[in-house]
Scaffold this motif. Structure first.
Motif, PDB file in Angstrom:
ATOM      1  N   ALA A 151      22.203 -27.969 -15.581  1.00 53.48           N
ATOM      2  CA  ALA A 151      22.579 -26.637 -15.725  1.00 53.48           C
ATOM      3  C   ALA A 151      21.699 -25.714 -14.854  1.00 53.48           C
ATOM      4  O   ALA A 151      22.042 -24.941 -14.315  1.00 53.48           O
ATOM      5  N   PRO A 152      20.301 -26.146 -14.843  1.00 54.50           N
ATOM      6  CA  PRO A 152      19.366 -25.253 -14.144  1.00 54.50           C
ATOM      7  C   PRO A 152      19.457 -25.387 -12.841  1.00 54.50           C
ATOM      8  O   PRO A 152      19.555 -24.063 -12.082  1.00 54.50           O
ATOM      9  N   ILE A 153      19.693 -26.301 -12.203  1.00 54.76           N
ATOM     10  CA  ILE A 153      19.945 -26.554 -10.763  1.00 54.76           C
ATOM     11  C   ILE A 153      21.308 -26.044 -10.391  1.00 54.76           C
ATOM     12  O   ILE A 153      21.475 -25.349  -9.244  1.00 54.76           O
ATOM     13  N   MET A 154      22.333 -26.056 -11.076  1.00 52.92           N
ATOM     14  CA  MET A 154      23.547 -25.490 -10.960  1.00 52.92           C
ATOM     15  C   MET A 154      23.535 -24.049 -10.806  1.00 52.92           C
ATOM     16  O   MET A 154      24.347 -23.513 -10.091  1.00 52.92           O
ATOM     17  N   ILE A 155      22.566 -23.391 -11.526  1.00 49.45           N
ATOM     18  CA  ILE A 155      22.487 -21.750 -11.464  1.00 49.45           C
ATOM     19  C   ILE A 155      21.254 -21.448 -10.472  1.00 49.45           C
ATOM     20  O   ILE A 155      21.646 -20.610  -9.483  1.00 49.45           O
ATOM     21  N   LEU A 156      20.190 -22.329 -10.551  1.00 52.53           N
ATOM     22  CA  LEU A 156      19.402 -21.961  -9.514  1.00 52.53           C
ATOM     23  C   LEU A 156      19.477 -22.071  -7.774  1.00 52.53           C
ATOM     24  O   LEU A 156      19.263 -21.206  -7.217  1.00 52.53           O
ATOM     25  N   HIS A 157      20.229 -23.009  -7.408  1.00 55.57           N
ATOM     26  CA  HIS A 157      20.656 -23.207  -6.117  1.00 55.57           C
ATOM     27  C   HIS A 157      21.272 -21.760  -5.631  1.00 55.57           C
ATOM     28  O   HIS A 157      20.912 -21.443  -4.737  1.00 55.57           O
ATOM     29  N   PRO A 158      22.411 -21.700  -6.195  1.00 55.06           N
ATOM     30  CA  PRO A 158      23.258 -20.258  -5.726  1.00 55.06           C
ATOM     31  C   PRO A 158      22.317 -19.142  -5.633  1.00 55.06           C
ATOM     32  O   PRO A 158      22.447 -18.292  -4.805  1.00 55.06           O
ATOM     33  N   LEU A 159      21.418 -19.158  -6.656  1.00 55.95           N
ATOM     34  CA  LEU A 159      20.418 -17.834  -6.771  1.00 55.95           C
ATOM     35  C   LEU A 159      19.650 -17.736  -5.561  1.00 55.95           C
ATOM     36  O   LEU A 159      19.121 -16.860  -4.943  1.00 55.95           O
ATOM     37  N   GLN A 160      19.128 -19.096  -5.270  1.00 61.72           N
ATOM     38  CA  GLN A 160      17.979 -19.137  -4.249  1.00 61.72           C
ATOM     39  C   GLN A 160      18.970 -18.782  -2.773  1.00 61.72           C
ATOM     40  O   GLN A 160      18.266 -18.009  -1.977  1.00 61.72           O
ATOM     41  N   LEU A 161      20.061 -19.017  -2.562  1.00 64.02           N
ATOM     42  CA  LEU A 161      20.778 -18.896  -1.586  1.00 64.02           C
ATOM     43  C   LEU A 161      20.993 -17.227  -1.481  1.00 64.02           C
ATOM     44  O   LEU A 161      20.883 -16.552  -0.304  1.00 64.02           O
ATOM     45  N   LEU A 162      21.188 -16.965  -2.574  1.00 61.97           N
ATOM     46  CA  LEU A 162      21.639 -15.162  -2.468  1.00 61.97           C
ATOM     47  C   LEU A 162      20.194 -14.582  -2.394  1.00 61.97           C
ATOM     48  O   LEU A 162      20.173 -13.528  -1.380  1.00 61.97           O
ATOM     49  N   ALA A 163      18.917 -14.832  -2.934  1.00 61.96           N
ATOM     50  CA  ALA A 163      17.892 -14.320  -2.546  1.00 61.96           C
ATOM     51  C   ALA A 163      17.496 -14.575  -1.216  1.00 61.96           C
ATOM     52  O   ALA A 163      16.993 -13.441  -0.564  1.00 61.96           O
ATOM     53  N   GLY A 164      17.613 -15.663  -0.556  1.00 63.87           N
ATOM     54  CA  GLY A 164      17.475 -15.978   0.718  1.00 63.87           C
ATOM     55  C   GLY A 164      18.272 -14.763   1.575  1.00 63.87           C
ATOM     56  O   GLY A 164      17.594 -14.336   2.773  1.00 63.87           O
ATOM     57  N   SER A 165      19.357 -14.745   1.439  1.00 57.79           N
ATOM     58  CA  SER A 165      20.062 -13.772   2.420  1.00 57.79           C
ATOM     59  C   SER A 165      19.857 -12.453   2.014  1.00 57.79           C
ATOM     60  O   SER A 165      19.683 -11.617   3.188  1.00 57.79           O
ATOM     61  N   VAL A 166      19.315 -12.097   0.796  1.00 52.93           N
ATOM     62  CA  VAL A 166      18.735 -10.589   0.666  1.00 52.93           C
ATOM     63  C   VAL A 166      17.519 -10.430   1.192  1.00 52.93           C
ATOM     64  O   VAL A 166      17.087  -9.351   1.865  1.00 52.93           O
ATOM     65  N   LEU A 167      16.565 -11.436   1.310  1.00 54.28           N
ATOM     66  CA  LEU A 167      15.120 -11.322   1.800  1.00 54.28           C
ATOM     67  C   LEU A 167      15.160 -11.377   3.368  1.00 54.28           C
ATOM     68  O   LEU A 167      14.155 -11.454   3.892  1.00 54.28           O
ATOM     69  N   GLN A 168      16.100 -11.888   3.846  1.00 55.73           N
ATOM     70  CA  GLN A 168      16.155 -12.419   5.321  1.00 55.73           C
ATOM     71  C   GLN A 168      15.543 -11.002   6.272  1.00 55.73           C
ATOM     72  O   GLN A 168      15.047 -11.478   7.170  1.00 55.73           O
ATOM     73  N   PRO A 169      15.953  -9.820   6.040  1.00 58.07           N
ATOM     74  CA  PRO A 169      15.682  -8.783   6.901  1.00 58.07           C
ATOM     75  C   PRO A 169      14.026  -8.690   6.674  1.00 58.07           C
ATOM     76  O   PRO A 169      13.409  -8.553   7.737  1.00 58.07           O
ATOM     77  N   ALA A 170      13.657  -8.819   5.593  1.00 55.78           N
ATOM     78  CA  ALA A 170      12.184  -8.791   5.608  1.00 55.78           C
ATOM     79  C   ALA A 170      11.173  -9.857   6.146  1.00 55.78           C
ATOM     80  O   ALA A 170      10.108  -9.776   6.643  1.00 55.78           O
ATOM     81  N   VAL A 171      11.672 -11.013   6.030  1.00 54.40           N
ATOM     82  CA  VAL A 171      11.336 -12.406   6.859  1.00 54.40           C
ATOM     83  C   VAL A 171      11.480 -12.074   8.275  1.00 54.40           C
ATOM     84  O   VAL A 171      10.167 -12.282   8.975  1.00 54.40           O
ATOM     85  N   ARG A 172      12.196 -11.512   8.829  1.00 54.75           N
ATOM     86  CA  ARG A 172      12.454 -11.322  10.093  1.00 54.75           C
ATOM     87  C   ARG A 172      11.423 -10.325  10.733  1.00 54.75           C
ATOM     88  O   ARG A 172      10.786 -10.443  11.758  1.00 54.75           O
ATOM     89  N   LYS A 173      11.065  -9.176   9.858  1.00 51.63           N
ATOM     90  CA  LYS A 173      10.073  -8.179  10.098  1.00 51.63           C
ATOM     91  C   LYS A 173       8.683  -8.956   9.835  1.00 51.63           C
ATOM     92  O   LYS A 173       7.944  -8.573  10.784  1.00 51.63           O
ATOM     93  N   ALA A 174       8.529  -9.775   8.817  1.00 52.98           N
ATOM     94  CA  ALA A 174       7.116 -10.560   8.853  1.00 52.98           C
ATOM     95  C   ALA A 174       6.898 -11.312  10.082  1.00 52.98           C
ATOM     96  O   ALA A 174       5.648 -11.563  10.308  1.00 52.98           O
ATOM     97  N   LEU A 175       8.054 -11.961  10.411  1.00 48.67           N
ATOM     98  CA  LEU A 175       7.721 -12.857  11.612  1.00 48.67           C
ATOM     99  C   LEU A 175       7.860 -12.209  13.111  1.00 48.67           C
ATOM    100  O   LEU A 175       7.806 -12.866  14.069  1.00 48.67           O
ATOM    101  N   ARG A 176       8.058 -11.139  12.909  1.00 55.25           N
ATOM    102  CA  ARG A 176       8.176  -9.971  14.259  1.00 55.25           C
ATOM    103  C   ARG A 176       9.333 -10.560  15.119  1.00 55.25           C
ATOM    104  O   ARG A 176       9.166 -10.527  16.213  1.00 55.25           O
ATOM    105  N   LEU A 177      10.306 -10.858  14.344  1.00 56.50           N
ATOM    106  CA  LEU A 177      11.663 -11.335  15.070  1.00 56.50           C
ATOM    107  C   LEU A 177      12.305 -10.029  15.631  1.00 56.50           C
ATOM    108  O   LEU A 177      13.463 -10.213  16.306  1.00 56.50           O
ATOM    109  N   ASP A 178      12.074  -8.715  14.925  1.00 55.28           N
ATOM    110  CA  ASP A 178      13.064  -7.524  15.515  1.00 55.28           C
ATOM    111  C   ASP A 178      12.434  -6.741  16.599  1.00 55.28           C
ATOM    112  O   ASP A 178      13.002  -5.757  16.859  1.00 55.28           O
ATOM    113  N   GLY A 179      11.587  -7.446  17.325  1.00 49.30           N
ATOM    114  CA  GLY A 179      11.103  -6.978  18.424  1.00 49.30           C
ATOM    115  C   GLY A 179       9.897  -6.295  18.774  1.00 49.30           C
ATOM    116  O   GLY A 179       8.681  -6.530  18.340  1.00 49.30           O
TER     117      GLY A 179
END
Length: 89
Positions: free
Chosen positions: A61-89
């Motif tokens: 049960a934990p991995i069945m819940i955690l994996h989709p949450l990680q995918l969702l969190a990664g997509s939400v955090l993607q703009p901040a990661v791009r900024k931290a890695l200076r990919l936005d210019g």
């Protein structure tokens, strides 16, 4: 607290990787691939470790819940990661 720790580790890792000679695209792959706990790896491992245990569903049960949450969190955090890695210019 786990989502907060995940976000902190992801953004902290992005800031550290921005200071290395690793290509930005590779840094993104490192961040997201190392943090994901996939169902494809986790479920067979759990079945192997807990083979024959009547509570196998309880252990999966934990991995069945955690994996989709990680995918969702990664997509939400993607703009901040791009900024931290200076990919936005």
């Amino acid at each position: 607290t786990l989502p907060i720790a995940y976000a902190g580790a992801l953004l902290g890792g992005a800031r550290l990787l921005a200071r290395t000679p690793i290509a930005p695209g590779d840094a993104v792959a490192v961040l997201f691939c190392t943090s994901q706990k996939t169902l494809a790896f986790g479920l067979p491992l759990i079945r192997l470790v807990f083979a024959g245990n009547a509570d196998l569903a309880f252990f999966t049960a934990p991995i069945m819940i955690l994996h989709p949450l990680q995918l969702l969190a990664g997509s939400v955090l993607q703009p901040a990661v791009r900024k931290a890695l200076r990919l936005d210019g």
